[in-house]
Design an enzyme around this catalytic site. Sequence first.
Site, mmCIF file in Angstrom:
data_model
loop_
_atom_site.group_PDB
_atom_site.id
_atom_site.type_symbol
_atom_site.label_atom_id
_atom_site.label_comp_id
_atom_site.label_asym_id
_atom_site.label_seq_id
_atom_site.Cartn_x
_atom_site.Cartn_y
_atom_site.Cartn_z
ATOM 1 N N GLU A 192 -7.119 4.749 7.634
ATOM 2 C CA GLU A 192 -6.889 6.173 7.326
ATOM 3 C C GLU A 192 -8.107 6.758 6.613
ATOM 4 O OE1 GLU A 192 -3.130 5.585 5.346
ATOM 5 O OE2 GLU A 192 -2.168 5.205 7.269
ATOM 6 N N ASN A 199 0.873 -1.172 0.000
ATOM 7 C CA ASN A 199 0.000 0.000 0.000
ATOM 8 C C ASN A 199 0.912 1.223 0.000
ATOM 9 O OD1 ASN A 199 -1.809 2.035 0.500
ATOM 10 N ND2 ASN A 199 -2.391 1.327 2.558
ATOM 11 N N TRP A 200 1.056 1.810 -1.187
ATOM 12 C CA TRP A 200 1.988 2.957 -1.313
ATOM 13 C C TRP A 200 1.431 4.216 -0.667
ATOM 14 C CZ3 TRP A 200 4.019 2.881 -7.125
ATOM 15 C CH2 TRP A 200 4.832 1.751 -7.297
ATOM 16 N N LYS A 201 0.142 4.216 -0.337
ATOM 17 C CA LYS A 201 -0.523 5.400 0.224
ATOM 18 C C LYS A 201 -0.296 6.608 -0.710
ATOM 19 C CE LYS A 201 -0.318 3.329 4.756
ATOM 20 N NZ LYS A 201 -0.285 3.487 6.207
ATOM 21 N N GLY A 241 2.688 -1.289 4.421
ATOM 22 C CA GLY A 241 2.761 0.158 4.220
ATOM 23 C C GLY A 241 4.182 0.590 3.862
ATOM 24 N N GLY A 242 4.864 1.236 4.794
ATOM 25 C CA GLY A 242 6.183 1.825 4.551
ATOM 26 C C GLY A 242 7.180 0.894 3.863
ATOM 27 N N GLU A 259 -5.992 -4.943 10.220
ATOM 28 C CA GLU A 259 -5.007 -3.891 10.445
ATOM 29 C C GLU A 259 -5.347 -3.170 11.745
ATOM 30 O OE1 GLU A 259 -2.999 -2.801 6.423
ATOM 31 O OE2 GLU A 259 -4.333 -1.236 7.105
ATOM 32 N N HIS A 318 -9.583 1.142 4.603
ATOM 33 C CA HIS A 318 -8.344 1.358 5.364
ATOM 34 C C HIS A 318 -8.642 2.331 6.506
ATOM 35 C CE1 HIS A 318 -4.286 2.549 6.430
ATOM 36 N NE2 HIS A 318 -3.871 1.447 5.817
ATOM 37 N N SER A 365 2.509 -1.926 10.127
ATOM 38 C CA SER A 365 3.951 -1.918 10.387
ATOM 39 C C SER A 365 4.605 -3.284 10.184
ATOM 40 C CB SER A 365 4.247 -1.365 11.783
ATOM 41 O OG SER A 365 3.713 -0.059 11.896
ATOM 42 N N GLY A 387 1.330 3.356 11.193
ATOM 43 C CA GLY A 387 2.070 4.613 11.265
ATOM 44 C C GLY A 387 2.679 4.865 12.636
HETATM 45 C C1 3PY Z 1 0.775 0.125 7.358
HETATM 46 O O1 3PY Z 1 1.516 -0.857 7.388
HETATM 47 O O2 3PY Z 1 1.054 1.165 7.973
HETATM 48 C C2 3PY Z 1 -0.467 0.114 6.608
HETATM 49 O O3 3PY Z 1 -1.287 0.988 6.799
HETATM 50 C C3 3PY Z 1 -0.728 -0.926 5.589
HETATM 51 O O4 3PY Z 1 -1.926 -0.706 4.904
#
Ligand code: 3PY
Length: 254
Positions: free
Chosen positions: A100, A9-11, A237-238, A170, A98, A216, A176
Amino acid sequence: MRKKIVAGNWKMNLGYEDGLSLFSEIVNMVKDEVIGDQEVVVCSPFIHLSSIAKLGAAVKNVSIGAQNVHQAESGAYTGEVSASQVKSVGASYVILGHSERRAYFGETDSLLAEKVNVTLKHDLKPIFCIGETKEERESNRFFEVIKTQLDQGVFHLSADEFAKIVLAYEPVWAIGTGLTASPEQAQEVHAYIREVIANRYDATVADNTTILYGGSANPSNAATLFAQKDIDGGLIGGASLKSRDFLEIVKVFN
Ligand code: 3PY
């Protein structure tokens, strides 16, 4: 059927060229390495989708996804993108729900149910995210929260429709924050999700559902998380923004 999936997930990261370079690195590494049956999904911002779908089209095990769609088919919704538009550029998946989007864009379970419907209608697979906040975990309400998200977001689907859904657990407190659920905490919730699916549908449907862990996940914790019996991969994510880290996570299933 239940699959192993590692989805990035590149956000809201990466300009157009940077996104294409990262995606090219990922597909080259996937081609060079011996990757098993696991599917690698890259969920990019809309601006990259069409180009990366072309770059990834012929690469076995690689699919593309969006991070959102609007609930309407089309129309006067300035700035929004529809499921049919996402489908038209060659994507196969859409992340929905998600935390967010739930927190910053006010997405409710009933809105998400509409998004799930339009996504399936256009033959895209939702990666439907669920998870509790820190406060909900600390007050021991996490099972109840997760059950409500499933009841209201996806349990209106028939068993055949539900079979097209991928779930991602999640925990919001692990997004984050650098905190990760321990393998035991994650496994406990994944097993619970399977139990709730079995009660709503049946044990076969529950057993066939792919349930990813997200929050994470990184190269140091992915192996122990993915070793849990009800965890079928990750939504990353990251660590999905660095090709080597992402590939390390993909290779956990080799
Ligand atoms: C994360 O790993 O921070 C995520 O939000 C994956 O979607």
